[in-house]
Enzyme design. Structure first.
Site: not given
Length: 397
Positions: A10, A90, A179, A207-209, A240, A281-282, A331, A385
């Site tokens: 990647n 990727r 994604h 998809h939560l990141g 974002r 950061d969550a 997630g 992935e």
């Protein structure tokens, strides 16, 4: 019996993630990262058998090329170079040209570069990685796996923007989605867990990141997704903004902002970071909430509300729903965020299984809620992935 390993690459503009994957099991044999390319602190690190090694990347040549060259020596030194049967790359954007994984040729590489207008930060870097790998591993077949490919099954009504058709025919402006490999993988794993045929199963994949997207999957195919022409659309993310009235852009430009300032703000200074004024950061958001930080609390509420709103709206393209799937770093691991999203879905009949929700974390899959009204479940499935890239590369062999 000989192994079938795939080297997955990647390539970013100043970085190179890599992994050697067992294509049969999905296990990581080797993982690594090259970063800060082009800078004095350019370096490369890898993990093998639980041990981490780091070296400096030095030289006037392309640091991508140097790093991949070191990979050649590393695979030989660790004794599995002969087991690598393919290299999978990727690639972020395949436009409408690439609807599935393809074997890389010079023509394919040129097409990837030609699509750089659609992904100016990603496709040129992907092509650099391809060219460096082709030179370093000339005897190995190499394949391109596209983030956008899974979404090429979306119907025209889902991918068409409500704008002049000329903007689509002339510039390719439409919904592409991203994604794709993650949504593809977790939907297949969900079908296995529920003992359903993927061709007869329907899911909403979440998809939560740091980047986040939702995908409606009908009979195993993507029929709608939240990211759009770029990854900026859809959900609120780490930095974002997600969906935004485009009139805001004109307003800020009239206030003297440059287009660079506007999109820097929307891509890098919005989302969790912008709303909280604290962090992208969550985990930091949740910690600050516990300490009473109002901005963090608001960021948490905006994020979970928007995710739930997208899940609810993605009932529309589906004829039935088997499961809502949570994946990605947030997630898969964030119990409070999943819990709040489920609380927002009570009108759809979802009732949290508290024990199941607490157990399905840190690499463990599981069912975390059920809706008797919909005869559906909510579940957690860790994404992989790299395994998708390895599998699809071997399949094309």
């Amino acid at each position: 019996m000989s192994k079938s390993f795939v080297l997955v690459i990647n390539s970013g503009s100043s970085s190179l993630k890599f992994a050697v994957i067992d294509a049969a099991t999905g296990d990581d044999v080797l993982t690594g990262l090259g970063e800060c390319f082009g800078l004095p602190e350019s370096r490369m690190s890898w993990k093998f058998n639980g041990e981490k090694t780091e070296i400096a990347i030095e030289g006037d040549d392309s640091h991508h090329k140097i790093a991949i060259g070191k990979l050649v020596g590393l695979t030989e030194e660790l004794g599995f170079s002969n087991d690598i049967v393919a290299i999978g790359h990727r690639i972020v954007h395949g436009g409408e040209k690439f609807t599935k994984t393809v074997r890389i040729t010079e023509e394919v590489t040129a097409e990837i570069e030609a699509l750089s207008d659609l992904a100016p930060l990603h496709n040129p870097a992907g092509a650099i990685g391809i060219r460096a790998a082709m030179e370093a591993f000339p005897a190995l077949p190499q394949f391109a796996v596209f983030d956008t490919a899974f979404h090429q099954t979306m119907p025209e009504k889902a991918f068409t923007g409500a704008i002049s058709n000329e903007l689509y025919t002339k510039y390719g402006i439409r919904r592409y989605g991203f994604h794709g490999t993650s949504h593809y993988y977790v939907s297949r794993e969900a079908a296995k867990m529920l003992d359903k045929n993927i061709d007869e199963a329907s899911f909403i994949s979440v998809h939560l990141g740091n980047g986040a997207s939702v995908c409606a999957i009908e009979n195993g195919k993507s029929v709608d997704t939240s990211m759009g022409f770029t990854p900026l659309a859809g959900l609120m993310m780490g930095t974002r903004s997600g969906d935004l009235d485009p009139g805001v852009i004109e307003f800020l430009i009239k206030k003297g902002w440059t287009t660079e300032q506007v999109f820097d703000a929307l891509n890098k200074k919005s989302g969790f970071l912008g709303v909280s004024g604290l962090t992208s950061d969550a985990r930091g958001i949740l910690d600050a909430m516990e300490e009473g930080h109002e901005g963090a609390k608001l960021a948490f509420e905006v994020f979970t509300y928007r995710v739930a709103k997208y899940i609810g709206s993605y009932m529309i393209p589906l004829s039935n729903l088997d499961a809502v799937i949570f994946t990605g770093g947030i997630g898969e691991n964030s119990l409070p965020i999943r819990r709040e999203i489920l609380n927002n879905l009570k009108l759809l009949g979802f009732v949290e299984d508290e024990k199941g929700n607490e157990s399905a974390r840190f690499g463990d899959s599981g069912i975390i809620a059920k809706s008797e009204m919909l005869d559906a479940v909510a579940m957690v499935i860790p994404t992989n992935e790299e395994f998708v890239i390895a599998q699809q590369s071997v399949e094309l062999l």
